[in-house]
Design an enzyme around this catalytic site. Structure first.
Site, PDB file in Angstrom:
ATOM      1  N   ASP A  97     -15.592   1.133  11.672  1.00 24.72           N
ATOM      2  CA  ASP A  97     -16.053   1.267  10.033  1.00 24.72           C
ATOM      3  C   ASP A  97     -16.186   0.312   9.397  1.00 24.72           C
ATOM      4  O   ASP A  97     -15.393  -0.105   8.178  1.00 24.72           O
ATOM      5  CB  ASP A  97     -14.690   2.374   9.365  1.00 24.72           C
ATOM      6  CG  ASP A  97     -15.042   2.959   8.082  1.00 24.72           C
ATOM      7  OD1 ASP A  97     -16.229   3.074   7.813  1.00 24.72           O
ATOM      8  OD2 ASP A  97     -14.252   3.248   7.357  1.00 24.72           O
ATOM      9  N   GLU A 138     -16.553  -2.513   1.678  1.00 24.63           N
ATOM     10  CA  GLU A 138     -15.314  -1.934   1.142  1.00 24.63           C
ATOM     11  C   GLU A 138     -14.099  -2.310   1.888  1.00 24.63           C
ATOM     12  O   GLU A 138     -12.986  -2.418   1.434  1.00 24.63           O
ATOM     13  CB  GLU A 138     -15.321  -0.474   0.861  1.00 24.63           C
ATOM     14  CG  GLU A 138     -16.528  -0.126  -0.208  1.00 24.63           C
ATOM     15  CD  GLU A 138     -17.837   0.223   0.489  1.00 24.63           C
ATOM     16  OE1 GLU A 138     -18.508   1.093  -0.165  1.00 24.63           O
ATOM     17  OE2 GLU A 138     -18.234  -0.430   1.540  1.00 24.63           O
ATOM     18  N   TYR A 187      -1.601 -10.239   1.603  1.00 23.70           N
ATOM     19  CA  TYR A 187      -2.571 -10.091   0.150  1.00 23.70           C
ATOM     20  C   TYR A 187      -3.632 -11.021   0.160  1.00 23.70           C
ATOM     21  O   TYR A 187      -3.643 -12.098   0.474  1.00 23.70           O
ATOM     22  CB  TYR A 187      -1.595 -10.567  -0.913  1.00 23.70           C
ATOM     23  CG  TYR A 187      -2.133 -11.053  -2.299  1.00 23.70           C
ATOM     24  CD1 TYR A 187      -3.035  -9.906  -2.970  1.00 23.70           C
ATOM     25  CD2 TYR A 187      -1.948 -12.061  -3.090  1.00 23.70           C
ATOM     26  CE1 TYR A 187      -3.564 -10.236  -4.458  1.00 23.70           C
ATOM     27  CE2 TYR A 187      -2.818 -12.316  -4.430  1.00 23.70           C
ATOM     28  CZ  TYR A 187      -3.359 -11.241  -4.722  1.00 23.70           C
ATOM     29  OH  TYR A 187      -4.050 -11.413  -6.129  1.00 23.70           O
ATOM     30  N   ASP A 197      -8.163  -2.294   6.762  1.00 24.16           N
ATOM     31  CA  ASP A 197      -8.566  -0.730   7.082  1.00 24.16           C
ATOM     32  C   ASP A 197      -8.724  -0.376   8.274  1.00 24.16           C
ATOM     33  O   ASP A 197      -9.899   0.048   8.487  1.00 24.16           O
ATOM     34  CB  ASP A 197      -9.466  -0.167   5.805  1.00 24.16           C
ATOM     35  CG  ASP A 197      -9.277   1.477   5.723  1.00 24.16           C
ATOM     36  OD1 ASP A 197      -8.581   1.965   6.577  1.00 24.16           O
ATOM     37  OD2 ASP A 197      -9.656   1.880   4.665  1.00 24.16           O
ATOM     38  N   LYS A 215       0.992  -1.183  -0.039  1.00 19.29           N
ATOM     39  CA  LYS A 215      -0.172  -0.152  -0.009  1.00 19.29           C
ATOM     40  C   LYS A 215       0.724   1.177  -0.064  1.00 19.29           C
ATOM     41  O   LYS A 215       1.565   1.400   0.978  1.00 19.29           O
ATOM     42  CB  LYS A 215      -0.895   0.118   1.412  1.00 19.29           C
ATOM     43  CG  LYS A 215      -1.866   0.836   1.288  1.00 19.29           C
ATOM     44  CD  LYS A 215      -2.808   0.991   2.569  1.00 19.29           C
ATOM     45  CE  LYS A 215      -4.067   1.867   2.523  1.00 19.29           C
ATOM     46  NZ  LYS A 215      -4.993   1.406   3.617  1.00 19.29           N
TER      47      LYS A 215
END
Length: 403
Positions: free
Chosen positions: A256, A260, A212, A274, A162
């Site tokens: 969150d 996504e 990954y 995330d 990233k």
């Protein structure tokens, strides 16, 4: 927003001389490269050696001394003028090619050994560079950078890299989110949480070395299929509840949870990613408005204090979206969405079964204290009847003891 804490070790380290044997003196720094640094002829080499055996000094730094006392006095002056920023470990032998330390002395100081290991780990993290990786195709794009498929050259290990741009992070004022993500995610170890292996940076970019997930995001899978069946939904909710149970045992709130931010491993297993909005919550109370609008609970949009129960609300929204194909409070405007969330106004399509309705309705309660515990979610009849994954919520106590 809480800011990341920076840890440091301050104050000089003083060496003590044992009676009746060679002097024990700490080196002031660890050798950062494979070959030992050269020693000036006017400065004695400082090493760590056992009090009942001769000193071990790298071959090129050895020299004859007539007595121990003058060397000790000289070293004490040098130590008094030097501040040691980190714990230290034993020096490497000059003939050694690897970064492994020499056989350790008798373990009479466990704390010293632990500090040495921690220092070694910190040094390894700082040694990563872009030249260590082969960069492949892009996996995704974000507001602050991109994610690429990569391979570590020496081990051939496949991972995701990233890449974030410092200028964009600073312009948006979200540096603290990045520090938070690194601090939290690097310490979490769970099969349903994406691993953060390490990080490094250069003048303009920050690089996160991530696990990954070859099957991509749950969001992309949901777009492809429009909605999931009950078996797939219940399985994902089980995996997510197991991971959140582990996070909450570590006093970590994600805040969150959305499609996504959920990735799929090679076997189709769900992985939370995330952690930019996550927090360590020692007080269990947060008053910061964050996260994605469709998944925000009433207590957050109303500016009230909140705890880990916000993740239970998000779990209910996610379960609804998996089965229906859209979030329960979706509206044409932000204002209307806020109103529907605050009033908990939503309806079920006819094809949603009674068991699923019951679980979602229990999770989407305006009062956080009325929402079920994660253990109750995993034991819900609809989950146990449809999920293909077992619950490991009973391992919460053992998981909290893991590093």
């Amino acid at each position: 927003m809480d800011r990341s804490k920076e840890n440091c070790i301050s104050g000089p380290v003083k060496a003590t001389a044992p009676v009746g044997g060679p002097k024990r003196v700490l080196v002031t720094q660890q050798f950062p490269c494979q070959n030992p640094l050269p020693v000036n002829s006017g400065q004695a080499q400082r090493v760590l050696c056992p009090s009942n055996s001769s000193q071990r000094i790298p071959l090129q730094a050895q020299k004859l001394v007539s007595s121990h006392k003058p060397v000790q006095n000289q070293k004490q002056k040098q130590l008094q003028a030097t501040s040691v920023p980190h714990p230290v470990s034993r020096p490497l032998n000059n003939t050694q090619k690897s970064k492994q330390p020499l056989p350790s002395a008798p373990e009479n100081n466990p704390e010293e050994e632990l500090a040495s290991k921690q220092k070694n780990e910190e040094s390894k993290k700082r040694q990563w560079a872009l030249e260590d990786f082969e960069i492949g195709r892009p996996l995704g794009k974000g507001k602050f950078g991109n994610v690429y498929l990569a391979r570590e050259k020496q081990s051939k290990f496949i991972l995701a890299l990233k890449v974030l741009f410092k200028a964009q992070l600073e312009k948006a004022g979200v540096e603290h989110q990045l520090r938070r993500e690194v601090e939290i995610q690097s310490h979490l170890r769970h099969p349903n949480i994406l691993r953060l292996y390490g990080y490094f940076h250069d003048a303009t970019r920050v690089y996160l070395i991530l696990e990954y997930a070859p099957l991509g995001t749950v969001y992309r899978e949901l777009q492809k299929l429009s909605k999931f069946d009950e078996q797939r939904t219940a399985t994902y909710i089980t995996e997510l509840a197991n991971a959140l149970s582990y996070c909450h045992s570590k006093r970590v709130i994600h805040r969150d949870i959305k499609p996504e931010n959920l990735l799929l491993g090679s076997a189709g297993e769900l992985k939370i990613a995330d952690f930019g909005w996550s927090v360590h919550a020692p007080s269990s109370r947060r008053t910061t408005l964050c996260g994605t609008l469709d998944y925000l609970p009433p207590e957050m949009i109303e500016g009230r204090m909140h705890d880990e129960k916000v993740d239970l609300w998000s779990l209910g929204v996610l379960c609804y979206e998996f089965l229906v194909g859209k979030p329960p409070f979706e509206a044409n405007t932000y204002q209307e969405t806020y109103k529907r969330i605050s009033r908990v106004e939503f309806t079920f399509p006819d094809f949603v079964t009674e068991g699923a309705r019951d679980l979602i309705s229990r999770l989407l309660k305006h009062n956080p204290s009325q929402r079920p515990m994660l253990r109750e979610v995993l034991e819900h009849p609809w989950i146990t009847a449809n999920s293909s994954k077992p619950s490991n919520c009973q391992n919460k106590e053992s998981a909290s003891k893991q590093s």
